[in-house]
Write a protein that holds these residues in place. Structure first.
Motif, short mmCIF file in Angstrom:
data_model
loop_
_atom_site.label_atom_id
_atom_site.label_comp_id
_atom_site.label_asym_id
_atom_site.label_seq_id
_atom_site.Cartn_x
_atom_site.Cartn_y
_atom_site.Cartn_z
N ALA A 40 1.98 -0.94 -15.89
CA ALA A 40 1.65 0.45 -15.57
C ALA A 40 0.13 0.60 -15.71
CB ALA A 40 2.37 1.41 -16.51
N ASN A 54 -7.41 1.31 -3.10
CA ASN A 54 -6.10 0.67 -2.98
C ASN A 54 -5.09 1.39 -3.87
OD1 ASN A 54 -3.88 -1.05 -2.97
ND2 ASN A 54 -5.12 -2.90 -3.03
N PRO A 55 -4.03 1.98 -3.30
CA PRO A 55 -3.05 2.71 -4.12
C PRO A 55 -2.31 1.83 -5.11
CG PRO A 55 -2.38 2.65 -1.81
CD PRO A 55 -3.73 2.02 -1.88
N GLN A 56 -2.32 0.53 -4.90
CA GLN A 56 -1.65 -0.41 -5.80
C GLN A 56 -2.36 -0.46 -7.16
OE1 GLN A 56 -1.64 -4.39 -4.25
NE2 GLN A 56 -0.15 -5.12 -5.72
N TYR A 57 -3.66 -0.13 -7.18
CA TYR A 57 -4.45 -0.22 -8.41
C TYR A 57 -4.77 1.14 -9.02
CZ TYR A 57 -5.34 -4.92 -6.59
OH TYR A 57 -5.22 -6.20 -6.11
N GLN A 58 -4.23 2.23 -8.48
CA GLN A 58 -4.55 3.55 -9.02
C GLN A 58 -3.82 3.79 -10.34
OE1 GLN A 58 -3.44 6.34 -6.05
NE2 GLN A 58 -1.27 6.27 -6.51
N GLY A 60 -1.41 4.96 -13.08
CA GLY A 60 -0.02 5.40 -12.97
C GLY A 60 0.83 4.52 -12.08
N ALA A 61 0.19 3.71 -11.25
CA ALA A 61 0.96 2.81 -10.36
C ALA A 61 1.53 1.64 -11.18
CB ALA A 61 0.06 2.28 -9.25
N ILE A 62 2.63 1.10 -10.70
CA ILE A 62 3.22 -0.08 -11.33
C ILE A 62 2.75 -1.30 -10.52
CG2 ILE A 62 5.35 -1.28 -11.96
CD1 ILE A 62 4.88 1.29 -13.52
N TYR A 63 2.01 -2.19 -11.20
CA TYR A 63 1.46 -3.38 -10.54
C TYR A 63 2.37 -4.56 -10.86
CZ TYR A 63 -1.53 -7.32 -9.44
OH TYR A 63 -2.04 -8.48 -8.94
N CYS A 64 2.89 -5.19 -9.81
CA CYS A 64 3.72 -6.40 -9.94
C CYS A 64 3.02 -7.48 -9.12
CB CYS A 64 5.11 -6.19 -9.39
SG CYS A 64 6.05 -4.97 -10.28
#
Length: 67
Positions: A40, A54-58, A60-64
């Motif tokens: 998270a 990049n919305p993947q790194y904002q 609250g995002a879950i990074y997998c």
């Protein structure tokens, strides 16, 4: 990635008493809390302005990471 600092990079990412984890990504580092679904994101540290879009790194995002 190049960081100009008088502080050792390993010292900057040293674990403290909080539960945060650092994950290296292409072009920077993510800080967050590790959960079952992934990391998270709480913070992105990078010199590349495009990574912040990049919305993947904002936060609250879950990074997998892709394996």
């Amino acid at each position: 990635m190049l960081i100009h600092s008088i502080i050792d990079p390993l010292e900057m990412m040293e674990k403290t008493e909080d539960a945060s984890v650092w994950q290296q990504v292409p072009g920077g580092f993510l800080q967050g809390v590790q959960g079952r679904n992934g990391l998270a994101v709480t913070r992105l540290v990078s010199t590349d302005p495009a990574l912040y879009l990049n919305p993947q790194y904002q936060p609250g995002a879950i990074y997998c990471p892709k394996v």
